[in-house]
Motif scaffolding. Structure first.
Motif, PDB file in Angstrom:
ATOM      1  N   ARG A 140      -3.813   3.606  -4.009  1.00 51.97           N
ATOM      2  CA  ARG A 140      -5.158   4.169  -3.829  1.00 51.97           C
ATOM      3  C   ARG A 140      -5.435   4.399  -2.355  1.00 51.97           C
ATOM      4  NH1 ARG A 140      -9.375   1.871  -7.545  1.00 51.97           N
ATOM      5  NH2 ARG A 140     -10.800   2.147  -5.806  1.00 51.97           N
ATOM      6  N   PRO A 185      -7.403  -3.278  -6.485  1.00 50.00           N
ATOM      7  CA  PRO A 185      -7.437  -2.624  -5.167  1.00 50.00           C
ATOM      8  C   PRO A 185      -8.199  -3.486  -4.154  1.00 50.00           C
ATOM      9  CG  PRO A 185      -8.388  -1.230  -6.912  1.00 50.00           C
ATOM     10  CD  PRO A 185      -8.221  -2.593  -7.483  1.00 50.00           C
ATOM     11  N   LEU A 193      -2.951  -2.746  -2.757  1.00 50.63           N
ATOM     12  CA  LEU A 193      -3.030  -3.140  -4.170  1.00 50.63           C
ATOM     13  C   LEU A 193      -2.486  -4.548  -4.324  1.00 50.63           C
ATOM     14  CD1 LEU A 193      -1.660  -0.334  -6.548  1.00 50.63           C
ATOM     15  CD2 LEU A 193      -4.037  -0.828  -5.945  1.00 50.63           C
ATOM     16  N   MET A 211       0.862  -1.190   0.000  1.00 46.97           N
ATOM     17  CA  MET A 211       0.000   0.000   0.000  1.00 46.97           C
ATOM     18  C   MET A 211       0.896   1.238   0.000  1.00 46.97           C
ATOM     19  SD  MET A 211      -1.284   0.102   3.944  1.00 46.97           S
ATOM     20  CE  MET A 211      -0.502   1.419   4.886  1.00 46.97           C
ATOM     21  N   HIS A 262      -6.910   1.644   0.315  1.00 44.59           N
ATOM     22  CA  HIS A 262      -6.804   0.332  -0.329  1.00 44.59           C
ATOM     23  C   HIS A 262      -5.345  -0.147  -0.345  1.00 44.59           C
ATOM     24  CE1 HIS A 262     -10.593   1.775  -1.959  1.00 44.59           C
ATOM     25  NE2 HIS A 262     -10.893   0.519  -2.233  1.00 44.59           N
TER      26      HIS A 262
END
Ligand code: GLA
Length: 392
Positions: A193, A209, A198, A54, A196
Motif C-alpha cells: 500500500r 497496514p 505491511l 513495504m 504504508h
C-alpha cells in the motif's frame, strides 16, 4: 548521491518500444509489480512469524498481447543477462508441467503460467523490463512473478483473490526457480500500500497496514553490490534447521515457541540449532514491537530494534557478511540515523536505514567513505502493489 528512482512511465516506454520493434503493433496490456524492502522480520516468514516489509517504487513491467494458439514468446529488456534474451515455448494442453530450463529468467514466467489459477492460459507475447536491481535482494524475482501473474489476469481473469495470487507466485518460485522461499516477497508485491508498511502474519496471511509517510523521515536503501555464492545453498539449510528446532521443541513451527521453551530444551539442542531458533523467536517478537513503535512514531525505538535484528542475523543466524556489516556500522555513526540493518535473505544485497531527512547527505557521504566496495543508494517511499497501467 542517491540514484533517482526511475519513473514507471520511462520503463514502460522502453518495454513498449522493444515490443513494437520486435512484434509490430501495439501491446494490449501493460502491468507492473514492485520489488520490496523488508524493514524488520528477517527469516521469520517460513517460520509462520511476522514480517514488516513495504513495496518499492522500483518495479517490473510486462507489456504484451494475447495471441491465437498455444505459443508463448517473451523477451527481456534486461541488459545484464548473459543468456538469451528471448524465449518461446508451447503451452502443454494436458496440464503437464512446463519444465524449467534455459534461459533461467524465463523459469519465473513458466512457473507462473503453470501455477496460474484460471487454466488454460492462452498464448501470448510479451516484453519484460525492470527497475528492480537483479539479484540485489530487493525481490526482483517476486516482482517478475507477480507482474506476469497480473498480466495473465488481464488476458484470462481468475477470481481476483489476492492472497491466493501471492501463494501461486510463491509456488512458482519453489517449483521453477528451486528456491524454497517464504511468502513475504510475493505477498507485499501483490498487496503493498502506498505510504504504508505491511505487518504480515505469515501464518494467517492477514496484513495490517502501518502508516509510514512522515516527511521528516527517510528510508534509505544501500546496495552493497555484492552477492556471495552462499545465497543459494544456505537458505534451504536455514529453513531445515528451523524445522528441526521446532520439532525438537515439539512445536508445529517456531512461531509457537517461546524463549522459555527454548531455554528449557537447551541441553537437548546443539549450539547451532539453539542459535538459529533464538534468532527466529526473538525476531518475531521484535517485529511485533517494531510495528507498534512505528504506529506511535517512536522512531528511536524502531531503530534500536533494527540494529538488534542486524546483530542477531550476523551472530545467531549467520546470514550477514563483511560488506553488509560495514554498511550498517557506517550508517550508525551518523547523527540522525535511527537504525540500519541488512534486509532480505543475506550474504550480500542491501541494507535498509531509517533516518531523519536532514541527515541524508551526511549518511550517504559517510557510507561512501567507509565502505570498501561501491555502493548504490535509493531513497524510497512505500508504494502501491501490482497494478494495471493505462496505455496512453
Ligand atoms: C528471501 C525470501 C523471503 C524471506 C527472506 C528472509 O527474501 O524470498 O521469503 O524468507 O529471504 O527474510
Amino acid at each position: 548521491m542517491a540514484s533517482p528512482v526511475p519513473e514507471v512511465s520511462s520503463v514502460v516506454a522502453e518495454a513498449r518500444q522493444l515490443y513494437e520493434q520486435t512484434f509490430g503493433g501495439r501491446p494490449q496490456v501493460v502491468v507492473c509489480a514492485p520489488g520490496r524492502v523488508n524493514l524488520i522480520g528477517e527469516h521469520t516468514d517460513y517460520n509462520d512469524g511476522f514480517v514488516l516489509p513495504m513495496a518499492l517504487p522500483l518495479v517490473t513491467v510486462v507489456v504484451g498481447s494475447q495471441t491465437p494458439g498455444q505459443d508463448v514468446t517473451v523477451i527481456t529488456a534486461a541488459k545484464d543477462v548473459d543468456e538469451s534474451r528471448s524465449v518461446t515455448f508451447h503451452l502443454p494442453d494436458d496440464g503437464a508441467p512446463l519444465s524449467p530450463g534455459q534461459p533461467s529468467w524465463a523459469n519465473y514466467v513458466k512457473g507462473v503460467v503453470h501455477h496460474y489459477r484460471a487454466q488454460p492460459v492462452p498464448g501470448f507475447r510479451a516484453v519484460i523490463a525492470s527497475t528492480v536491481p537483479l539479484g540485489g535482494g530487493l525481490s526482483s524475482s517476486a516482482s517478475l512473478e507477480v507482474a506476469v501473474y497480473t498480466f495473465l489476469q488481464q488476458l484470462h481473469p481468475d477470481d481476483g483473490d489476492k492472497v491466493a495470487k501471492a501463494v501461486a507466485c510463491q509456488q512458482a518460485e519453489h517449483t521453477h526457480a528451486g528456491v524454497p522461499c517464504g511468502i513475504m516477497d510475493q505477498f507485499v508485491s501483490v498487496l503493498g500500500r502506498e505510504a504504508h508498511a505491511l505487518l504480515i502474519d505469515c501464518r494467517s496471511l492477514e496484513a495490517t497496514p502501518v502508516p509510514l509517510s512522515d516527511p521528516a523521515l527517510v528510508i534509505l536503501i544501500t546496495n552493497s553490490n555484492v552477492k556471495h555464492s552462499l545465497t543459494g545453498s544456505e537458505y534451504p539449510t536455514r529453513r531445515r534447521q528451523c524445522e528441526e528446532a521446532a520439532s525438537a521443541l515439539g512445536k508445529a513451527s517456531l512461531r509457537d515457541a517461546t524463549m522459555k521453551d527454548l531455554e528449557d530444551a537447551r541441553n537437548r539442542l546443539d549450539n547451532v540449532t539453539y542459535c538459529r531458533a533464538r534468532h527466529v523467536i526473538e525476531e518475531i517478537e521484535r517485529t511485533v514491537q517494531a510495528a507498534k513503535a512505528l504506529k506511535r512514531g517512536s522512531y528511536e525505538e524502531f531503530g534500536k530494534l533494527m540494529v538488534e535484528s542486524h546483530h542477531s542475523l550476523r551472530d545467531l543466524y549467520e546470514v550477514s557478511c563483511k560488506e553488509l556489516d560495514e554498511l550498517v556500522s557506517a550508517a550508525m555513526e551518523v547523527e540522525g540515523v535511527f537504525g540500519s540493518r541488512m534486509t532480505g535473505g543475506g550474504f550480500g544485497g542491501c541494507t535498509v536505514t531509517l533516518l531523519q531527512a536532514h541527515a541524508i547527505d551526511k549518511t550517504i557521504l559517510r557510507i561512501q567513505e567507509r565502505y570498501s566496495g561501491t555502493p548504490t543508494f535509493y531513497v524510497t517511499t512505500p508504494s502501491e502493489g501490482a497494478r494495471v497501467l493505462n496505455l496512453s
